[in-house]
Design a protein around this motif. Structure first.
Motif, PDB file in Angstrom:
ATOM      1  N   ARG A   6       6.921  11.551  -7.866  1.00 51.49           N
ATOM      2  CA  ARG A   6       6.783  12.602  -8.888  1.00 51.49           C
ATOM      3  C   ARG A   6       5.430  13.284  -8.815  1.00 51.49           C
ATOM      4  O   ARG A   6       5.325  14.493  -9.036  1.00 51.49           O
ATOM      5  N   THR A   7       4.384  12.540  -8.512  1.00 50.45           N
ATOM      6  CA  THR A   7       3.030  13.097  -8.500  1.00 50.45           C
ATOM      7  C   THR A   7       2.610  13.608  -7.125  1.00 50.45           C
ATOM      8  O   THR A   7       1.681  14.407  -7.011  1.00 50.45           O
ATOM      9  N   GLY A   8       3.295  13.127  -6.082  1.00 46.46           N
ATOM     10  CA  GLY A   8       2.892  13.503  -4.735  1.00 46.46           C
ATOM     11  C   GLY A   8       1.640  12.786  -4.272  1.00 46.46           C
ATOM     12  O   GLY A   8       1.055  13.140  -3.245  1.00 46.46           O
ATOM     13  N   GLU A   9       1.217  11.786  -5.021  1.00 42.43           N
ATOM     14  CA  GLU A   9       0.010  11.028  -4.679  1.00 42.43           C
ATOM     15  C   GLU A   9       0.398   9.629  -4.214  1.00 42.43           C
ATOM     16  O   GLU A   9       1.124   8.904  -4.913  1.00 42.43           O
ATOM     17  N   TRP A  10      -0.086   9.266  -3.033  1.00 46.24           N
ATOM     18  CA  TRP A  10       0.225   7.969  -2.430  1.00 46.24           C
ATOM     19  C   TRP A  10      -1.096   7.254  -2.148  1.00 46.24           C
ATOM     20  O   TRP A  10      -1.650   7.371  -1.056  1.00 46.24           O
ATOM     21  N   PRO A  11      -1.625   6.535  -3.124  1.00 45.02           N
ATOM     22  CA  PRO A  11      -2.965   5.938  -2.995  1.00 45.02           C
ATOM     23  C   PRO A  11      -3.023   4.815  -1.957  1.00 45.02           C
ATOM     24  O   PRO A  11      -2.012   4.206  -1.606  1.00 45.02           O
ATOM     25  N   CYS A  68       0.840  -1.195   0.000  1.00 41.26           N
ATOM     26  CA  CYS A  68       0.000   0.000   0.000  1.00 41.26           C
ATOM     27  C   CYS A  68       0.873   1.241   0.000  1.00 41.26           C
ATOM     28  O   CYS A  68       1.562   1.518   0.985  1.00 41.26           O
ATOM     29  N   PRO A  69       0.871   2.027  -1.084  1.00 41.44           N
ATOM     30  CA  PRO A  69       1.686   3.248  -1.121  1.00 41.44           C
ATOM     31  C   PRO A  69       1.383   4.214   0.020  1.00 41.44           C
ATOM     32  O   PRO A  69       2.295   4.827   0.576  1.00 41.44           O
ATOM     33  N   ALA A  70       0.098   4.357   0.382  1.00 42.61           N
ATOM     34  CA  ALA A  70      -0.264   5.276   1.457  1.00 42.61           C
ATOM     35  C   ALA A  70       0.338   4.833   2.786  1.00 42.61           C
ATOM     36  O   ALA A  70       0.814   5.652   3.576  1.00 42.61           O
ATOM     37  N   ARG A  71       0.328   3.531   3.047  1.00 42.30           N
ATOM     38  CA  ARG A  71       0.901   3.020   4.291  1.00 42.30           C
ATOM     39  C   ARG A  71       2.431   3.185   4.280  1.00 42.30           C
ATOM     40  O   ARG A  71       3.042   3.476   5.305  1.00 42.30           O
ATOM     41  N   PHE A  72       3.040   2.998   3.114  1.00 43.00           N
ATOM     42  CA  PHE A  72       4.487   3.214   2.975  1.00 43.00           C
ATOM     43  C   PHE A  72       4.838   4.657   3.305  1.00 43.00           C
ATOM     44  O   PHE A  72       5.791   4.914   4.056  1.00 43.00           O
ATOM     45  N   LYS A  73       4.090   5.612   2.754  1.00 47.19           N
ATOM     46  CA  LYS A  73       4.368   7.034   2.989  1.00 47.19           C
ATOM     47  C   LYS A  73       4.176   7.388   4.455  1.00 47.19           C
ATOM     48  O   LYS A  73       4.962   8.152   5.031  1.00 47.19           O
ATOM     49  N   HIS A  74       3.164   6.817   5.080  1.00 42.44           N
ATOM     50  CA  HIS A  74       2.932   7.091   6.500  1.00 42.44           C
ATOM     51  C   HIS A  74       4.108   6.586   7.340  1.00 42.44           C
ATOM     52  O   HIS A  74       4.574   7.278   8.254  1.00 42.44           O
ATOM     53  N   ALA A  75       4.585   5.386   7.032  1.00 41.75           N
ATOM     54  CA  ALA A  75       5.719   4.825   7.771  1.00 41.75           C
ATOM     55  C   ALA A  75       6.977   5.651   7.536  1.00 41.75           C
ATOM     56  O   ALA A  75       7.807   5.806   8.438  1.00 41.75           O
ATOM     57  N   LEU A  76       7.099   6.201   6.331  1.00 43.38           N
ATOM     58  CA  LEU A  76       8.261   7.028   5.996  1.00 43.38           C
ATOM     59  C   LEU A  76       8.263   8.305   6.836  1.00 43.38           C
ATOM     60  O   LEU A  76       9.312   8.745   7.324  1.00 43.38           O
ATOM     61  N   ASP A  77       7.090   8.885   7.006  1.00 46.81           N
ATOM     62  CA  ASP A  77       6.959  10.144   7.738  1.00 46.81           C
ATOM     63  C   ASP A  77       6.841   9.950   9.248  1.00 46.81           C
ATOM     64  O   ASP A  77       7.027  10.901  10.015  1.00 46.81           O
ATOM     65  N   ASN A  78       6.505   8.728   9.667  1.00 49.61           N
ATOM     66  CA  ASN A  78       6.284   8.455  11.091  1.00 49.61           C
ATOM     67  C   ASN A  78       6.996   7.162  11.492  1.00 49.61           C
ATOM     68  O   ASN A  78       6.358   6.139  11.766  1.00 49.61           O
ATOM     69  N   PRO A  79       8.325   7.193  11.528  1.00 46.16           N
ATOM     70  CA  PRO A  79       9.056   5.964  11.862  1.00 46.16           C
ATOM     71  C   PRO A  79       8.719   5.466  13.260  1.00 46.16           C
ATOM     72  O   PRO A  79       8.613   6.251  14.202  1.00 46.16           O
ATOM     73  N   GLU A  80       8.531   4.149  13.372  1.00 47.83           N
ATOM     74  CA  GLU A  80       8.201   3.533  14.654  1.00 47.83           C
ATOM     75  C   GLU A  80       9.477   3.111  15.376  1.00 47.83           C
ATOM     76  O   GLU A  80      10.486   2.801  14.738  1.00 47.83           O
ATOM     77  N   PRO A  81       9.432   3.080  16.709  1.00 46.55           N
ATOM     78  CA  PRO A  81      10.595   2.562  17.448  1.00 46.55           C
ATOM     79  C   PRO A  81      10.750   1.071  17.171  1.00 46.55           C
ATOM     80  O   PRO A  81       9.781   0.397  16.810  1.00 46.55           O
TER      81      PRO A  81
END
Length: 274
Positions: A249-254, A41-54
């Protein structure tokens, strides 16, 4: 091999795990772990990228086993408390982590060394990881498919890559499910690609897994993926690279699907009504 790099260039680096996981590539890079996440899931990937877990406890145990088996990694700290919920135990655990060590319960500490002993008794696995036969925890950075990639190899030999993993069962039929569930075929192709792109080994690059059970008698299975599994790995990695490049490139993470999902009941339920 290069020591710690101030400016990342394509190559093989001997750097601390923390520096690797922090991703020193300006603008970011895609790892095998990231490829697995973006395929899900691209959206879940982006969230993990922005919010790294311990780090999770299960990952600490895996790292502990790697440290002893590969002879490279953080120091282990045996926490002599039966109950880790006490203030004294919590303080010792916190102090160990602050010092860069992996805190382990006495039974976990003993099990890690018992696993290493059992692995050393396995002729094939011990030969693959024999001291001096390779380099542990090597970080690779390279460009391919129009993006930056990175990988951290457990053991890089002169004749291929070795990856050490814990598994609940090392029965081959169980490992086939594990490889699919954790997308180890994706990891394999990413690692092969990095070694090939940097010209570290002649192609085709050999890749072998060493799986070991974390419970006595700590059984071991050395495994390779067949050509069909390797081809699926290649296709999945190509798709992950496309998604990563397109989303950046698009800034869209579906999310999982960009439209209303039409769902069915599981096949086993439908069969009861036919």
């Amino acid at each position: 091999m290069t020591a710690v790099a101030e400016a990342v260039e394509p190559g093989q680096y001997d750097i601390p795990a923390e520096q690797y996981h922090a991703d020193p590539v300006p603008g970011g890079s895609l790892s095998a772990t990231g490829a697995k996440k973006i395929l899900d899931c691209p959206a879940r990937f982006k969230h993990a990228l922005d919010n790294p877990e311990p780090p999770k406890r299960v990952f600490e145990l895996g790292t502990a086993a790697h440290s002893i088996v590969l002879g490279d990694g953080p120091e282990l700290a045996k926490i002599e408390h039966k109950d880790w919920r006490t203030k004294a135990a919590a303080a010792d655990v916190k102090a160990a982590r602050a010092a860069g060590k992996i805190p382990l319960k006495p039974a976990e500490y003993a099990a890690v060394y018992d696993m290493a002993t059992a692995l050393a008794a396995d002729p094939e696995a011990s030969e693959l990881l024999a001291p001096g036969s390779g380099e542990a925890e090597q970080s690779l950075f390279w460009q391919g498919d129009g993006i930056w990639w990175r990988a951290r190899l457990d053991w890089l030999r002169g004749d291929g890559i070795v990856d050490y993993k814990r598994a609940k069962s090392v029965k081959p039929e169980h490992l086939e499910k594990v490889i699919w569930e954790y997308r180890y075929h994706v990891q394999e192709h990413v690692y092969r690609s990095g070694v090939a792109a940097l010209g570290l080994l002649p192609e085709p690059v050999q890749f072998r897994f060493i799986f070991q059970e974390p419970e006595p008698p700590y059984l071991v299975t050395v495994a390779e993926l067949d050509p069909a599994a390797q081809d699926i790995g290649r296709l999945d990695v190509e798709r992950a690279a496309f998604l990563y490049d397109h989303c950046r490139r698009t800034g869209e993470w579906p999310a999982y699907v960009p439209h209303t999902a039409v769902l069915s009941l599981p096949d086993w339920v439908q069969r009861q009504y036919r």
